[in-house]
Design an enzyme around this catalytic site. Sequence first.
Site, short mmCIF file in Angstrom:
data_model
loop_
_atom_site.label_atom_id
_atom_site.label_comp_id
_atom_site.label_asym_id
_atom_site.label_seq_id
_atom_site.Cartn_x
_atom_site.Cartn_y
_atom_site.Cartn_z
N ASP A 199 42.14 53.21 29.17
CA ASP A 199 42.02 51.78 29.48
C ASP A 199 42.03 50.98 28.18
OD1 ASP A 199 41.28 49.84 31.80
OD2 ASP A 199 39.97 49.27 30.15
N ILE A 200 42.79 49.89 28.18
CA ILE A 200 42.83 49.03 26.99
C ILE A 200 41.54 48.21 26.95
CG2 ILE A 200 44.07 47.19 25.79
CD1 ILE A 200 46.60 48.09 27.26
N ASN A 207 44.65 38.84 26.96
CA ASN A 207 45.56 37.97 27.72
C ASN A 207 45.15 36.50 27.58
OD1 ASN A 207 47.63 39.48 28.85
ND2 ASN A 207 46.39 40.15 30.59
N ASP A 216 51.94 41.63 28.12
CA ASP A 216 52.97 42.59 28.58
C ASP A 216 53.49 43.42 27.42
OD1 ASP A 216 52.68 41.67 31.13
OD2 ASP A 216 54.53 40.47 31.16
N GLU A 243 45.84 47.51 33.22
CA GLU A 243 45.83 47.98 31.82
C GLU A 243 45.36 49.43 31.73
OE1 GLU A 243 41.83 45.77 32.33
OE2 GLU A 243 43.86 45.71 33.15
#
Length: 332
Positions: A199-200, A207, A216, A243
């Site tokens: 997971d980011i 964002n 993106d 993500e």
Amino acid sequence: MEINILIVDDDRDMRMLLENYLKKLEVDKIHFTDTAQKTYKLLKINNLKSDPAVDLIILDIVLGKENGIDICSEVKKHPAYKEIPIIMITAQKESEYLKEAFEAGAIDYLKKPIKKIEFMARVNSAIKLRKETKARIEREKELLKLSQELKKANQKLEKMALVDGLTGISNRRLFDKTLKNELKRAKREKSILSLIMIDIDNFKEYNDTYGHQQGDECLKEVASVLDENAKRAADFAARYGGEEFAVILPDTAEDGALKIAEDIRKEIIDLKMEHQNSPIADHVTISLGVSSIKAAKKIDQELINSFIDKADQALYQAKENGKNKTVYQSFE
């Protein structure tokens, strides 16, 4: 539609007579031979790589010492000439050979002396048949081409249905299918299968700071690193959703899986993608949860979900421990 005719006859006067008649029909080219060898050469029997050389053959049953029926039989052996009409010419005394001629592949015959009206009618009928055959073959070729194009389009659509449109790596649908297959294989081969969930960190803040378009690009960069680290043919990287990503590692135990997970984590750091509002670092980081299984039970959806949950729990723990970490949890 071009029509080429071959007259096989060793009688010069007969050749000239038939040529005269044929010129009154819809014929583009008229060829002549008077021996088996010349006939096979013109028809390229031993070296035909494209369409047949002629559309109709008019063949005398007797060519000096050679037998026209044998020539007919030899020509008809070639796949390209299976549907080429052959009309035999015979003298009254040779009519007993007609049965053999038809068995050899002839479709019609003419008796000597040749009567013009009969000749024109029979040849015209054979030409019409050949034109219909050629039209059918062309339609079949077009249908085959369309079928091949449709097959390619379906393969492309099928591939698109299994690929994440944004990142270009496999999507959740293919992940589910692959994980199930790899668990079955691991059980069958009594091997260990590992799963990494990724997971980011603080992706919402990323964002909010840089916009969804840059978000993106971040997802694409992470996907590229995962894809590069799934080095073996059986290794598999996918976008799990949003993500979150996943990597399936067949024949890989805890140590190997942890090493790959750490390699991925460090490579993401090395990208140095700016993330000024991250509480962890000034660049993008990821958290990873790892689990391994030696499947002994029945591979059903409950087991699959439990395995994913275990890797997810490890991921959650990595997040709770400050993020930008790799945590392993054993599957029991």
